[in-house]
Design an enzyme around this catalytic site. Structure first.
Site, PDB file in Angstrom:
ATOM      1  N   ASP A  58       0.847  -1.194   0.000  1.00  0.00           N
ATOM      2  CA  ASP A  58       0.000   0.000   0.000  1.00  0.00           C
ATOM      3  C   ASP A  58       0.884   1.247   0.000  1.00  0.00           C
ATOM      4  OD1 ASP A  58      -2.814   1.177   0.463  1.00  0.00           O
ATOM      5  OD2 ASP A  58      -1.576   2.177   1.980  1.00  0.00           O
ATOM      6  N   TYR A  63       3.559   9.745   0.806  1.00  0.00           N
ATOM      7  CA  TYR A  63       4.396   9.119   1.836  1.00  0.00           C
ATOM      8  C   TYR A  63       5.886   9.420   1.602  1.00  0.00           C
ATOM      9  CZ  TYR A  63       0.116   6.407   2.784  1.00  0.00           C
ATOM     10  OH  TYR A  63      -1.174   6.029   3.061  1.00  0.00           O
ATOM     11  N   LYS A  91      -1.538   6.253  -4.688  1.00  0.00           N
ATOM     12  CA  LYS A  91      -2.678   7.153  -4.459  1.00  0.00           C
ATOM     13  C   LYS A  91      -2.373   8.560  -4.967  1.00  0.00           C
ATOM     14  CE  LYS A  91      -3.448   4.666  -0.106  1.00  0.00           C
ATOM     15  NZ  LYS A  91      -2.148   4.459   0.534  1.00  0.00           N
ATOM     16  N   HIS A 124      -6.730   9.651  -2.798  1.00  0.00           N
ATOM     17  CA  HIS A 124      -6.358   9.475  -1.389  1.00  0.00           C
ATOM     18  C   HIS A 124      -7.408  10.054  -0.432  1.00  0.00           C
ATOM     19  CE1 HIS A 124      -2.396   8.940   1.035  1.00  0.00           C
ATOM     20  NE2 HIS A 124      -3.426   8.703   1.816  1.00  0.00           N
TER      21      HIS A 124
HETATM   22  N1  LIG Z   1      -5.735   5.908   2.935  1.00  0.00           N
HETATM   23  C1  LIG Z   1      -5.376   6.634   3.963  1.00  0.00           C
HETATM   24  O1  LIG Z   1      -5.775   7.806   4.122  1.00  0.00           O
HETATM   25  C2  LIG Z   1      -4.473   6.051   5.000  1.00  0.00           C
HETATM   26  C3  LIG Z   1      -4.392   6.650   6.281  1.00  0.00           C
HETATM   27  C4  LIG Z   1      -3.562   6.068   7.228  1.00  0.00           C
HETATM   28  C5  LIG Z   1      -2.838   4.932   6.918  1.00  0.00           C
HETATM   29  N2  LIG Z   1      -2.900   4.377   5.670  1.00  0.00           N
HETATM   30  C6  LIG Z   1      -2.131   3.145   5.317  1.00  0.00           C
HETATM   31  O2  LIG Z   1      -2.341   2.180   6.330  1.00  0.00           O
HETATM   32  C7  LIG Z   1      -1.083   1.717   6.824  1.00  0.00           C
HETATM   33  C8  LIG Z   1      -1.180   1.260   8.265  1.00  0.00           C
HETATM   34  O3  LIG Z   1      -1.690   2.263   9.114  1.00  0.00           O
HETATM   35  P1  LIG Z   1      -0.836   2.909  10.302  1.00  0.00           P
HETATM   36  O4  LIG Z   1       0.585   2.900   9.923  1.00  0.00           O
HETATM   37  O5  LIG Z   1      -1.499   4.202  10.617  1.00  0.00           O
HETATM   38  O6  LIG Z   1      -1.127   2.000  11.558  1.00  0.00           O
HETATM   39  P2  LIG Z   1      -1.121   0.465  11.996  1.00  0.00           P
HETATM   40  O7  LIG Z   1      -0.743  -0.423  10.892  1.00  0.00           O
HETATM   41  O8  LIG Z   1      -2.402   0.246  12.715  1.00  0.00           O
HETATM   42  O9  LIG Z   1       0.011   0.471  13.124  1.00  0.00           O
HETATM   43  C9  LIG Z   1       1.365   0.446  12.799  1.00  0.00           C
HETATM   44  C10 LIG Z   1       2.155   0.280  14.098  1.00  0.00           C
HETATM   45  O10 LIG Z   1       1.816  -0.965  14.695  1.00  0.00           O
HETATM   46  C11 LIG Z   1       2.982  -1.675  15.056  1.00  0.00           C
HETATM   47  N3  LIG Z   1       2.759  -3.097  14.755  1.00  0.00           N
HETATM   48  C12 LIG Z   1       2.314  -3.631  13.583  1.00  0.00           C
HETATM   49  N4  LIG Z   1       2.262  -4.968  13.676  1.00  0.00           N
HETATM   50  C13 LIG Z   1       2.702  -5.296  14.929  1.00  0.00           C
HETATM   51  C14 LIG Z   1       2.882  -6.538  15.609  1.00  0.00           C
HETATM   52  N5  LIG Z   1       2.598  -7.692  15.024  1.00  0.00           N
HETATM   53  N6  LIG Z   1       3.352  -6.491  16.894  1.00  0.00           N
HETATM   54  C15 LIG Z   1       3.616  -5.319  17.478  1.00  0.00           C
HETATM   55  N7  LIG Z   1       3.461  -4.103  16.882  1.00  0.00           N
HETATM   56  C16 LIG Z   1       3.015  -4.106  15.622  1.00  0.00           C
HETATM   57  C17 LIG Z   1       4.099  -1.127  14.187  1.00  0.00           C
HETATM   58  O11 LIG Z   1       5.316  -1.112  14.895  1.00  0.00           O
HETATM   59  P3  LIG Z   1       6.622  -1.954  14.366  1.00  0.00           P
HETATM   60  O12 LIG Z   1       7.072  -1.291  13.097  1.00  0.00           O
HETATM   61  O13 LIG Z   1       7.561  -1.831  15.504  1.00  0.00           O
HETATM   62  O14 LIG Z   1       6.152  -3.362  14.151  1.00  0.00           O
HETATM   63  C18 LIG Z   1       3.639   0.303  13.893  1.00  0.00           C
HETATM   64  O15 LIG Z   1       4.160   1.207  14.838  1.00  0.00           O
HETATM   65  C19 LIG Z   1      -0.159   2.926   6.582  1.00  0.00           C
HETATM   66  O16 LIG Z   1       1.202   2.576   6.647  1.00  0.00           O
HETATM   67  C20 LIG Z   1      -0.626   3.377   5.213  1.00  0.00           C
HETATM   68  O17 LIG Z   1      -0.069   2.528   4.198  1.00  0.00           O
HETATM   69  C21 LIG Z   1      -3.730   4.905   4.716  1.00  0.00           C
END
Ligand SMILES: NC(=O)c1ccc[n+]([C@@H]2O[C@H](COP(=O)([O-])OP(=O)(O)OC[C@H]3O[C@@H](n4cnc5c(N)ncnc54)[C@H](OP(=O)(O)O)[C@@H]3O)[C@@H](O)[C@H]2O)c1
Length: 339
Positions: A58, A63, A91, A124
């Site tokens: 994704d 980014y 996006k 996006h």
């Molecule tokens: N379309 C949009 O507007 C939009 C908005 C926000 C996000 N996104 C996309 O969604 C993706 C994910 O969202 P996010 O980054 O906000 O949050 P997330 O995936 O809910 O959380 C990421 C965090 O969780 C930790 N984590 C993940 N798996 C883990 C595990 N198995 N054990 C322990 N910790 C874990 C990671 O730390 P570690 O690295 O230490 O594992 C990281 O700090 C983004 O990277 C982006 O690609 C899209």
């Protein structure tokens, strides 16, 4: 391309069938490093994740790391990964909604990613409102506008052209609401194949989730773990923490996994496609492995369905267009588009 010995056979990872018949892996790797994870770390994670069996990435121009991810992809292709085995998303950012900007913006992502087509290109946000990366949530662009359907459709026509040109295989939306999607479905020549939306146990969005599925649109869930590392400016005192929820913690203890893994496993089993970010190999490997292990029980699924807190974490305040608005104005909570 050989998968690491402790990895997961990509053929076993669940898939979603889109309305075109295309198969999308039901888990992807998020690539938004925000202010705490560098482009280099994300590119390393992409390489590592593909080697353990991920086939869905994704990405997004905003980014700021597609160029580095493109280098990682070049290395992976040289090592034998086949383009057709990968599902790559990018996006269109909010400052590129103008008709003349859509196709060049997609071409720039393609050039950065070193690809000649994308599997999915999405808008996006439904607002053309730009803000500098890392700005305060109080900051507002003077040019900010509400959602104006006539303008969004002009952007969408260019998204449709990207498909006609063969530059993208599918188009999609992100951060949409039911009223906005209804208008788009009415007027689109090519309807969105997915809608990317915030989805985690404390924010299940049942109405939007059901609406998109009923319309043949696959829900992709962002921040599936509850974005525990998001910056301070994106937090409010009301926010709750999914990975500390007693229901999630109890299931995690029983299964001997981190609570984050339970959030990911629940997401895949519920029917959305989570895109967790992790740059930590044991973490992203555990997130992938849980999609091929024994499912959660019906009681687990029911218990998690019961902990929805309607807690939106990514509120989008910086996209507001008037003074004295609240973030709720972005999300059409009363069923009508706010002007
Ligand atoms: N379309 C949009 O507007 C939009 C908005 C926000 C996000 N996104 C996309 O969604 C993706 C994910 O969202 P996010 O980054 O906000 O949050 P997330 O995936 O809910 O959380 C990421 C965090 O969780 C930790 N984590 C993940 N798996 C883990 C595990 N198995 N054990 C322990 N910790 C874990 C990671 O730390 P570690 O690295 O230490 O594992 C990281 O700090 C983004 O990277 C982006 O690609 C899209």
């Amino acid at each position: 391309m050989v998968t690491d010995p402790d990895g997961v056979d990509p053929g076993l990872v669940p898939k979603r069938t889109l309305y075109t018949g295309a198969q999308m892996p039901a888990i992807g790797l998020g690539t938004f490093g925000s202010d705490h994870v560098s482009a280099e770390q994300i590119a390393e994670a992409v390489k590592g994740a593909v080697r353990v069996g991920y086939r869905h990435l994704d990405c997004a121009s905003v980014y700021g790391n597609e160029d580095r991810i493109g280098e990682a992809l070049r290395e992976l292709f040289a090592a034998g990964l086949r383009r057709q085995d990968l599902w790559v998303v990018s996006k269109l950012w909010n400052d590129k909604h103008a008709e003349a900007d859509v196709i060049p913006s997609c071409r720039k992502s393609l050039a950065d990613l070193r690809l000649d087509y994308l599997d999915m290109y999405m808008v996006h946000w439904p607002f053309p409102n730009f803000h500098p990366p890392g700005c305060s949530v109080e900051s507002r662009s003077l040019d900010a506008r509400p959602y104006i359907h006539e303008n969004f459709i002009k952007t969408w026509r260019q998204m449709e052209r990207l498909m006609d040109l063969g530059l993208v295989r599918h188009i999609g939306t992100s951060n949409m609401t039911i009223p906005k999607l209804k208008l788009l479905l009415r007027d689109a020549r090519i309807k969105p194949a997915i809608n990317e939306m915030e989805l985690h146990p404390h924010f299940q969005q049942p109405e939007l989730f059901e609406f998109v599925r009923a319309n043949g649109i696959e829900p992709v869930g962002y921040s599936p773990v509850g974005s525990p590392a998001r910056p301070e400016r994106d937090r409010t005192p009301e926010d709750t923490v999914d990975i500390e929820d007693p229901v999630i913690v109890a299931i995690a203890q029983r299964l001997g996994v981190h609570p984050a893994v339970v959030c990911v496993k629940w997401a895949v089993q519920r029917g959305q496609t989570p895109i967790p970010l992790s740059t930590n190999r044991p973490h992203y490997l555990a997130n992938l492995k849980c999609t091929v292990s024994d499912p959660l029980t019906a009681a687990d699924m029911q218990a998690i369905a019961g902990i929805d807190r309607n807690c939106r974490l990514i509120k989008g305040q910086v996209f507001l267009w008037r003074e004295n608005q609240t973030w709720e104005d972005l999300w059409d909570l009363e069923g009508e588009i706010r002007a």
